[in-house]
Design a protein around this motif. Structure first.
Motif, PDB file in Angstrom:
ATOM      1  N   LEU A 190      -1.951  34.503  63.080  1.00  0.00           N
ATOM      2  CA  LEU A 190      -1.073  33.623  64.533  1.00  0.00           C
ATOM      3  C   LEU A 190      -0.954  32.553  64.212  1.00  0.00           C
ATOM      4  O   LEU A 190       0.350  31.601  64.170  1.00  0.00           O
ATOM      5  CB  LEU A 190      -1.812  34.083  65.518  1.00  0.00           C
ATOM      6  CG  LEU A 190      -1.588  33.873  66.938  1.00  0.00           C
ATOM      7  CD1 LEU A 190       0.560  34.299  67.053  1.00  0.00           C
ATOM      8  CD2 LEU A 190      -1.931  34.347  67.779  1.00  0.00           C
TER       9      LEU A 190
ATOM     10  N   ILE B  78      -1.285  29.597  73.268  1.00  0.00           N
ATOM     11  CA  ILE B  78      -0.410  29.384  71.984  1.00  0.00           C
ATOM     12  C   ILE B  78      -0.341  27.992  71.787  1.00  0.00           C
ATOM     13  O   ILE B  78      -0.409  27.385  69.975  1.00  0.00           O
ATOM     14  CB  ILE B  78       0.627  30.713  71.386  1.00  0.00           C
ATOM     15  CG1 ILE B  78       1.885  30.171  72.513  1.00  0.00           C
ATOM     16  CG2 ILE B  78       0.220  31.479  71.403  1.00  0.00           C
ATOM     17  CD1 ILE B  78       2.753  30.765  71.309  1.00  0.00           C
TER      18      ILE B  78
ATOM     19  N   ASN C 244      -0.114  39.541  69.734  1.00  0.00           N
ATOM     20  CA  ASN C 244       0.733  38.326  69.996  1.00  0.00           C
ATOM     21  C   ASN C 244       1.159  37.648  68.692  1.00  0.00           C
ATOM     22  O   ASN C 244       2.093  37.673  68.251  1.00  0.00           O
ATOM     23  CB  ASN C 244      -0.066  37.054  70.205  1.00  0.00           C
ATOM     24  CG  ASN C 244      -0.493  37.429  71.978  1.00  0.00           C
ATOM     25  OD1 ASN C 244       0.619  37.878  72.500  1.00  0.00           O
ATOM     26  ND2 ASN C 244      -1.682  36.364  72.223  1.00  0.00           N
ATOM     27  N   VAL C 245       0.047  38.495  67.459  1.00  0.00           N
ATOM     28  CA  VAL C 245      -0.074  37.930  66.301  1.00  0.00           C
ATOM     29  C   VAL C 245       1.232  38.241  65.628  1.00  0.00           C
ATOM     30  O   VAL C 245       2.271  37.928  65.219  1.00  0.00           O
ATOM     31  CB  VAL C 245      -1.181  38.264  65.238  1.00  0.00           C
ATOM     32  CG1 VAL C 245      -1.091  39.876  64.904  1.00  0.00           C
ATOM     33  CG2 VAL C 245      -1.132  38.226  63.790  1.00  0.00           C
TER      34      VAL C 245
END
Length: 613
Positions: free
Chosen positions: A59, A153, A441-442
């Motif tokens: 990520l 992030i 998310n990744v």
């Protein structure tokens, strides 16, 4: 304390000592730890290398690429230019806008990249307003650090804390889970820096940076070579007789119409294409032209070819408003050049190099607009116009022309101009996927990277260059310590020591102590490494107290981003030291009170918004 724990602690102490001494470099320390930790028999080789397959590492790498897309397409720079226009010469307004804009950008891309982008913008802003960069550079670094508290992030420590929650079987924070804490801190930091700038305004008596020598800009050459009033933007009309014909067969240059570039509409904006002889003109094309016909002949020339004259704004003075795609260079005619004695028309510069001669100086005197029949002599200086990629070719393997000067705009050139809308769209899609939770998310970040490649905002070489491999290797090298300390009882030992230091006080005091230890440890080692080490300790403390793990994890994330106190606490601080001409004491006297404010606000807000039970 058992022998295995003692061995792991010795390796951790050695790593911290190497971080403090900065010998060897940080990623090398990470590699050393990956090699040495399996030798203790506490963890296996596979566990030491597992970080390379960790979703958080992938990520972080993907977020570097997404940030690069915003840089290459000019999204970040446009925000900076907007900042300069909005500030209107007011230092206070410039400080407020600078902190807001850099914090917003840093919430979605690397804070280090944000600072690197804004340093030249701030320098230009200060030069225009006649103010000292010292009053704006530190607010820039503070805002970049605070941007790490705006989204999950925004910075690697947030992701490391979130990853530790996941490893212990807990649900992680949401995309905007940290935002309620970051926004109040940003709102307090802005007036604080407005107050603190008075202590930064005085320049130290030693180490004053000398101003850089003036470097020519495109507007300087426009005046030097008498280019004003020669440029024109001409639209090819629907019924134009030249529509549908190749440029090479029209002989427009011989008629006094020198085409420099062609604007052509596309789905999301406008492309600028080179005027090669094989280009087929289309209705609606806008020709950027240098007029060499006499003024009395221009109207007849335009009418005969179905060309509509478009108005020129002040910003488009000889097309310097398109300096991201096209520009100029000065080149010298050497004695051995085969161009000596030829006219500019005979030199065939466009067919040979893709460039157009728009100016010529014999010595110091410009030759004027009618250049085609001018003969080139040794020592003449040509002003060449073209796309930056063609202009760069003069630097390689050329003996017939010697590149003399590249303008300052060359350093500000964007690799993917005109793709800003696509880059913003990719960012919006990525953030939307993360916020909605439709995919991990990744996975969302990888989708964003592929979209950036599809829209040509980034290419594979630039994507690989954008990834900060040094940071990734450092994180991977520190991750095994978390496993080793948990397995040997080191995490429980640290948690007990922290509880003892808190002296049985309320959970808020424990949170304050945890914040202080994390912030102080971050003075000596990377804030990412600090988060890796302190996150399991924070969760162990919460478990011992029988409280929710989330407030303790959040305190570590907030403290890891509060690296205000020293110039070496974070790369963003280090970047502003030279342009701001700061001393070590400047960071101490401004950063220590700000860190205390961040600790007090965090300790008050965290238990309120994330209940302890």
């Amino acid at each position: 304390m058992n022998a295995d724990l003692l061995l792991v602690l010795l390796l951790l102490a050695a790593a911290i000592a190497m971080f403090v001494l900065n010998r060897p470099r940080m990623d090398a320390v990470g590699l050393i730890m990956i090699v040495l930790l399996p030798l203790t028999d506490v963890i296996t080789v596979d566990e030491a290398l597992a970080g390379f397959a960790d979703a958080s590492i992938v990520l972080i790498a993907a977020l570097f690429v997404i940030g690069e897309g915003l840089v290459r397409t000019g999204v970040a720079r446009r925000m900076g230019d907007w900042l300069g226009r909005t500030a209107g010469g007011s230092e206070a307004r410039a400080l407020v806008m600078l902190m807001l804009v850099s914090a917003i950008l840093g919430a979605f891309m690397s804070s280090t990249a944000v600072v690197a982008i804004f340093i030249p913008i701030v320098l230009r802003l200060c030069q225009g307003a006649g103010t000292s960069p010292r009053t704006l550079m530190m607010p820039l670094s503070v805002a970049a650090l605070l941007s790490g508290m705006l989204t999950l992030i925004a910075t690697a420590p947030n992701l490391m804390v979130n990853a530790e929650l996941a490893r212990q079987g807990l649900e992680g924070f949401g995309f905007f889970g940290i935002t309620p804490f970051g926004l109040p801190l940003l709102a307090l930091a802005i007036p604080y820096m407005l107050f603190a700038r008075r202590y930064l305004a005085a320049v130290p008596t030693s180490g004053i940076a000398r101003p850089e020598p003036h470097r020519a800009r495109l507007r300087d050459w426009v005046e030097l070579y008498a280019l004003p009033n020669r440029e024109a933007r001409l639209r090819v009309a629907e019924a134009s007789p030249i529509a549908g014909r190749r440029l090479g067969e029209l002989q427009l240059r011989a008629k006094g119409l020198n085409i420099l570039a062609i604007e052509r509409a596309r789905r999301f904006g406008m492309d600028l294409i080179p005027p090669t002889s094989q280009v087929v003109l289309q209705p609606g094309d806008v020709l950027l032209a240098d007029l060499q016909a006499r003024e009395v002949d221009q109207a007849e020339l335009f009418g005969r070819n179905g060309l509509e004259v478009l108005p020129l704004g002040e910003a488009s003075r000889y097309f310097i408003d398109r300096a991201q795609e096209v520009g100029m260079v000065e080149a010298l005619i050497p004695a051995e050049s085969p161009l000596v004695g030829q006219t500019i028309l005979q030199a065939r510069l466009r067919s040979e190099y893709g460039l157009t001669a728009i100016g010529l100086r014999h010595g110091r005197k410009p030759a004027g607009p009618h250049l085609l029949d001018q003969k080139l002599a040794v020592g003449d200086t040509l002003l060449l116009f073209g796309f930056w990629s063609d202009l760069q070719n003069l630097q390689r393997d050329r003996t017939d022309l010697i590149l003399l000067n590249l303008p300052a705009e060359f350093d500000e050139m964007l690799p993917a101009p005109g793709r800003a809308m696509e880059a913003v769209l990719c960012l919006v899609i990525t953030v939307g996927l993360m916020v909605s939770g439709v995919v991990a998310n990744v996975h969302a970040a990888l989708i964003g990277c592929l979209l950036l490649g599809l829209f040509r905002c980034v290419d594979l070489p630039s994507a690989y260059r954008a990834i900060n491999w040094k940071t990734l290797v450092l994180i991977v090298g520190m991750l095994p310590f978390s496993i080793a300390l948990q397995r040997t009882g080191g995490v429980d030992l640290a948690a007990n020591a922290l509880l003892t230091a808190a002296g049985g006080h309320s959970p808020r005091v424990v949170l304050a102590v945890l914040f202080a230890i994390t912030a102080l440890l971050g003075l000596f080692i990377s804030n990412t490494a600090t988060a890796v080490l302190m996150a399991p300790v924070a969760l162990a403390v919460a478990d011992d107290l029988g409280l929710s793990p989330y407030p303790f994890a959040m305190i570590v994330a907030l403290a890891a981003s509060s690296a205000f106190m020293m110039p070496v606490s974070s790369p963003v601080n280090t970047l502003v030291v030279a342009p701001g001409n700061y001393a070590f004491s400047d960071f101490v006297k401004v950063g220590v009170p700000l860190t205390l404010v961040a600790m007090v606000v965090s300790v008050l807000l965290v238990p309120w918004l994330l209940p302890l039970r």
